[in-house]
Design a protein around this motif. Structure first.
Motif, short mmCIF file in Angstrom:
data_model
loop_
_atom_site.label_atom_id
_atom_site.label_comp_id
_atom_site.label_asym_id
_atom_site.label_seq_id
_atom_site.Cartn_x
_atom_site.Cartn_y
_atom_site.Cartn_z
N MET A 26 0.83 -1.20 0.00
CA MET A 26 0.00 0.00 0.00
C MET A 26 0.86 1.26 0.00
O MET A 26 0.52 2.26 -0.64
N THR A 27 1.99 1.22 0.70
CA THR A 27 2.92 2.35 0.68
C THR A 27 3.50 2.55 -0.71
O THR A 27 3.58 3.69 -1.21
N GLY A 30 1.18 4.26 -3.17
CA GLY A 30 0.96 5.69 -3.03
C GLY A 30 2.19 6.55 -3.23
O GLY A 30 2.06 7.78 -3.33
N ASN A 32 5.36 8.42 -4.99
CA ASN A 32 5.65 8.98 -6.32
C ASN A 32 7.04 8.62 -6.82
O ASN A 32 7.31 8.75 -8.02
N TRP A 55 1.00 7.15 -10.68
CA TRP A 55 -0.24 7.93 -10.61
C TRP A 55 -0.02 9.40 -10.90
O TRP A 55 -0.97 10.08 -11.31
N SER A 72 -1.46 14.47 -12.59
CA SER A 72 -1.93 13.09 -12.52
C SER A 72 -1.69 12.36 -13.85
O SER A 72 -1.76 12.96 -14.93
N GLN A 88 -0.50 0.33 -12.69
CA GLN A 88 -1.69 0.80 -11.97
C GLN A 88 -2.67 -0.34 -11.71
O GLN A 88 -3.22 -0.47 -10.60
#
Length: 251
Positions: A26-27, A30, A32, A55, A72, A88
């Motif tokens: 999960m880290t 998220g 970048n 993302w 985005s 993704q």
């Protein structure tokens, strides 16, 4: 009933590793910092480094109204290379399958740490948890390896003008997100193998050896009744059922 708590200590560690791996996935999802782009023109990207994730793409700038500028990246964007939309999708699937794997592993450990009547249920639970852990590791590893290969080959991305990023950086470096994701994938694989290697889960009830018929703990038992006393109203035989007593009495 079977008590298998003493046989599943390694699997308990596997559950802990699987939970930690899911948090790290999960880290990674998220973060970048999948790719670090070093640009030559610092008139807009004043830090000289841009972070390109799956993302969004971000950089620091003193020339624009906002200090941190992010754009985005959608799965439908035509400029995005194939490894970004694939990442993704696969990383989202990894998050879902990892959650399902942790739930299955927790249920399997509950069966092992408490008494169970049917070993077939515990076998299915451990195999399901191990399979989901391995599937999660594959979902996570494929996009990480693909994006890392693109970084090592210094692949280009044709960003639109509003991104303020060049198509080809001076050089690229692998970001911290890929390192975190690789560590999470390794933990997932270890957890999956630990659950699949639980040997008690592969033994069916029919494979158990038959119990010893003379075992006083497992039976079978035969019900015996003492002969009722005869000749005495209160049922006290006073040893009259003893053959030695009867022979002495007859003599």
């Amino acid at each position: 009933m079977m008590y298998l708590a003493h046989t599943a200590h390694w699997q308990f560690l596997g559950l802990m590793a699987g939970m930690l791996a899911w948090i790290l996935i999960m880290t990674t999802l998220g973060l970048n910092e999948w790719r670090l782009w070093h640009v030559a023109d610092v008139s807009v990207v004043t830090s000289g480094v841009a972070w390109v994730g799956i993302w969004r793409a971000c950089f620091y700038s003193h020339a624009l109204p906002k200090l941190e500028n992010c754009r985005s990246i959608s799965i439908s964007d035509s400029f995005a290379p194939a490894e970004i939309p694939v990442a993704q999708v696969l990383m989202a699937l990894a998050a879902l399958s990892g959650l399902a794997g942790n739930i299955s592993a927790a249920l399997a450990m509950r069966l092992a740490y408490f008494s169970v009547e049917d070993r077939r249920n515990i076998r299915r639970a451990f195999v399901l948890a191990g399979g989901l852990y391995l599937l999660t590791g594959m979902f996570c590893l494929v996009p990480l390896a693909w994006n890392m290969n693109s970084v090592l080959n210094n692949s280009t991305i044709d960003f639109p003008p509003e991104f303020h990023l060049p198509a080809a950086p001076v050089r690229q470096r692998v970001g911290s997100a890929i390192g975190v994701g690789l560590f999470a994938s390794i933990l997932m694989f270890i957890s999956g193998l630990l659950f699949l290697c639980y040997h008690y889960a592969w033994q069916a009830l029919s494979s158990e050896a038959p119990r010893n018929t003379r075992d006083p703990l497992h039976g079978p038992w035969t019900q015996t009744t003492m002969a009722q006393g005869y000749g005495l109203p209160n049922g006290d035989n006073r040893g009259t059922d003893n053959p030695a007593y009867q022979s002495d009495e007859a003599s």
